[in-house]
Design a protein around this motif. Structure first.
Motif, PDB file in Angstrom:
ATOM      1  N   GLY A  56       0.938  -1.368   0.114  1.00  0.00           N
ATOM      2  CA  GLY A  56       0.223  -0.072   0.157  1.00  0.00           C
ATOM      3  C   GLY A  56       0.880   1.195   0.175  1.00  0.00           C
ATOM      4  N   GLY A  57       0.232   2.509  -0.019  1.00  0.00           N
ATOM      5  CA  GLY A  57       0.742   3.472   0.129  1.00  0.00           C
ATOM      6  C   GLY A  57       0.446   4.564  -1.026  1.00  0.00           C
ATOM      7  N   PHE A  58       1.274   5.525  -1.057  1.00  0.00           N
ATOM      8  CA  PHE A  58       0.973   6.830  -1.886  1.00  0.00           C
ATOM      9  C   PHE A  58       2.267   6.740  -3.008  1.00  0.00           C
ATOM     10  N   ASP A  62       1.067   9.947  -5.276  1.00  0.00           N
ATOM     11  CA  ASP A  62      -0.354   9.588  -5.916  1.00  0.00           C
ATOM     12  C   ASP A  62      -0.428  10.697  -7.183  1.00  0.00           C
ATOM     13  N   SER A  66      -3.414   7.843  -8.639  1.00  0.00           N
ATOM     14  CA  SER A  66      -2.796   6.696  -7.798  1.00  0.00           C
ATOM     15  C   SER A  66      -2.480   5.599  -8.276  1.00  0.00           C
ATOM     16  N   CYS A  96      -4.015  -2.215  -1.792  1.00  0.00           N
ATOM     17  CA  CYS A  96      -4.553  -0.935  -1.900  1.00  0.00           C
ATOM     18  C   CYS A  96      -3.863  -0.081  -3.059  1.00  0.00           C
ATOM     19  N   ASN A  97      -2.913   0.562  -2.694  1.00  0.00           N
ATOM     20  CA  ASN A  97      -2.085   1.226  -3.706  1.00  0.00           C
ATOM     21  C   ASN A  97      -1.233   0.234  -4.620  1.00  0.00           C
ATOM     22  N   GLN A 100      -4.040  -0.757  -7.000  1.00  0.00           N
ATOM     23  CA  GLN A 100      -4.130   0.223  -8.423  1.00  0.00           C
ATOM     24  C   GLN A 100      -2.899   0.175  -9.185  1.00  0.00           C
ATOM     25  N   PHE A 128     -10.737  11.109   1.370  1.00  0.00           N
ATOM     26  CA  PHE A 128     -10.082   9.989   1.563  1.00  0.00           C
ATOM     27  C   PHE A 128     -10.806   9.294   2.739  1.00  0.00           C
ATOM     28  N   ALA A 162      -8.535   2.357   3.871  1.00  0.00           N
ATOM     29  CA  ALA A 162      -7.721   3.558   3.988  1.00  0.00           C
ATOM     30  C   ALA A 162      -7.242   4.208   2.523  1.00  0.00           C
ATOM     31  N   HIS A 163      -8.383   4.934   1.961  1.00  0.00           N
ATOM     32  CA  HIS A 163      -7.911   5.288   0.318  1.00  0.00           C
ATOM     33  C   HIS A 163      -8.992   6.433  -0.223  1.00  0.00           C
ATOM     34  N   GLY A 164      -8.265   7.206  -1.088  1.00  0.00           N
ATOM     35  CA  GLY A 164      -9.253   8.224  -1.787  1.00  0.00           C
ATOM     36  C   GLY A 164      -9.531   7.865  -2.962  1.00  0.00           C
ATOM     37  N   GLU A 165      -9.006   6.973  -3.600  1.00  0.00           N
ATOM     38  CA  GLU A 165      -9.229   6.553  -4.905  1.00  0.00           C
ATOM     39  C   GLU A 165      -9.606   4.844  -5.170  1.00  0.00           C
ATOM     40  N   HIS A 226      -6.639  -3.432   3.665  1.00  0.00           N
ATOM     41  CA  HIS A 226      -5.474  -3.718   4.095  1.00  0.00           C
ATOM     42  C   HIS A 226      -5.235  -5.122   4.964  1.00  0.00           C
ATOM     43  N   ARG A 229      -3.005  -5.050   7.781  1.00  0.00           N
ATOM     44  CA  ARG A 229      -3.415  -4.253   9.233  1.00  0.00           C
ATOM     45  C   ARG A 229      -4.197  -4.895  10.331  1.00  0.00           C
TER      46      ARG A 229
HETATM   47  N1  LIG Z   1      -3.647   2.929   1.700  1.00  0.00           N
HETATM   48  C1  LIG Z   1      -3.360   3.088   0.306  1.00  0.00           C
HETATM   49  O1  LIG Z   1      -2.438   2.237  -0.312  1.00  0.00           O
HETATM   50  C2  LIG Z   1      -3.639   4.402  -0.224  1.00  0.00           C
HETATM   51  C3  LIG Z   1      -3.959   4.154  -1.771  1.00  0.00           C
HETATM   52  C4  LIG Z   1      -3.870   5.361  -2.652  1.00  0.00           C
HETATM   53  N2  LIG Z   1      -3.025   6.479  -2.337  1.00  0.00           N
HETATM   54  C5  LIG Z   1      -5.383   6.110  -2.314  1.00  0.00           C
HETATM   55  O2  LIG Z   1      -5.425   7.282  -1.507  1.00  0.00           O
HETATM   56  O3  LIG Z   1      -6.393   5.776  -2.920  1.00  0.00           O
END
Ligand SMILES: NC(=O)CC[C@H](N)C(=O)O
Length: 262
Positions: A56-58, A62, A66, A96-97, A100, A128, A162-165, A226, A229
């Motif tokens: 995951g991550g940014f 992003d 993302s 998550c990321n 994507q 988010f 935990a994501h925005g996209e 996730h 987590r």
């Molecule tokens: N937690 C994540 O991996 C976030 C994924 C991506 N950055 C989003 O906000 O959609």
């Protein structure tokens, strides 16, 4: 017995790679976090591993959309090897990321095609979203498909998002139908009792409440929630294990892949 080896690919903006490493180690694997630049320098190193992880991550902030920049980088510089890795049947997960990235490079839903045919776009809320949600483990998958990551899960589990996209959009009805028909939809967001969720339990407005998909062979899996987590029971807000012992449902997902390789 040979130890199972997992490669966790990291770059600028990656997160939860350490949690993912811990999850694999607790599942009996050797897990290494490798920077994408290091892998690009020694491309064939990928085949020293049994499992590939996009955490995951940014990634790269992003920027653009993302996962898009890492998806392009990996596809352009490591594409042939990643496709070979996927088609060899080795487990790959995108969290998550990472999901994507898999979708935007086109490794999901069909690594053979390796073209982007779906996307993960902005949540309907335009913000988010971060909370625990319920997920329906699709029955057909459990009973008929060979998704190696989700065996032994009950009908409904809970994992954090935990994501925005995170809004999954396949390119057209035909693709959605084929994902359904081929049992490629692994997780759907649901209400506590497995019904159709409303916002906020539906965090993003994904088409058909899709939260995770796999390829037809079942070794390549991507999901917005996730699992890393929810390795320990105490990470759940109810502070108890629903799968027995000290572990949470997320651990089962990593253990499945390690056991599959063994
Ligand atoms: N937690 C994540 O991996 C976030 C994924 C991506 N950055 C989003 O906000 O959609």
């Amino acid at each position: 017995m040979k130890k199972v080896k997992a490669l966790i690919l990291r770059t600028a903006g990656t997160n939860c790679d350490c949690e993912t490493q811990t999850a694999f180690e607790l599942s009996g694997a050797i897990a290494e976090r490798i920077h994408v630049n290091a892998l690009i320098e020694k491309k064939d190193k990928i085949f020293e591993y049994d499992i590939l992880v996009f955490p995951g991550g940014f990634s790269y902030g992003d920027d653009i959309a993302s996962g898009k920049i890492l998806a392009n980088e990996v596809k352009n510089k490591l594409g042939n090897r990643i496709k070979k890795f996927a088609l060899s049947g080795r487990p790959i997960i995108g969290i998550c990321n990472g999901f994507q990235v898999l979708v935007k490079m086109g490794l999901l839903p069909d690594p053979e095609l390796f073209e982007q045919v779906s996307t993960l776009s902005y949540n309907d809320s335009d913000k988010f979203e971060c909370r625990w949600v319920y997920l329906k483990t699709e029955k057909k998958i459990k009973n008929e498909s060979n998704c190696v990551w989700t065996k032994n899960l009950p009908d409904i589990i809970s994992l954090p998002i935990a994501h925005g996209e995170g809004k999954f959009i396949p390119d057209g009805r035909k693709l959605l139908d084929s994902l359904n028909k081929n049992n490629q939809i692994v997780f759907r967001y649901c209400s506590k009792d497995g019904g159709k969720p409303e916002y906020p339990l539906d965090p993003n407005g994904s088409v058909d409440q899709i939260a995770g998909i796999c390829n037809t062979a079942g070794n390549v899996f991507g999901l917005m929630p996730h699992p890393e987590r929810y390795i320990f029971a105490l990470q759940h807000p109810a502070r108890k294990s629903f799968c027995g012992g000290v572990y949470g449902w997320g651990k089962v997902i990593f253990q499945n892949a390690v056991d599959f390789v063994k």
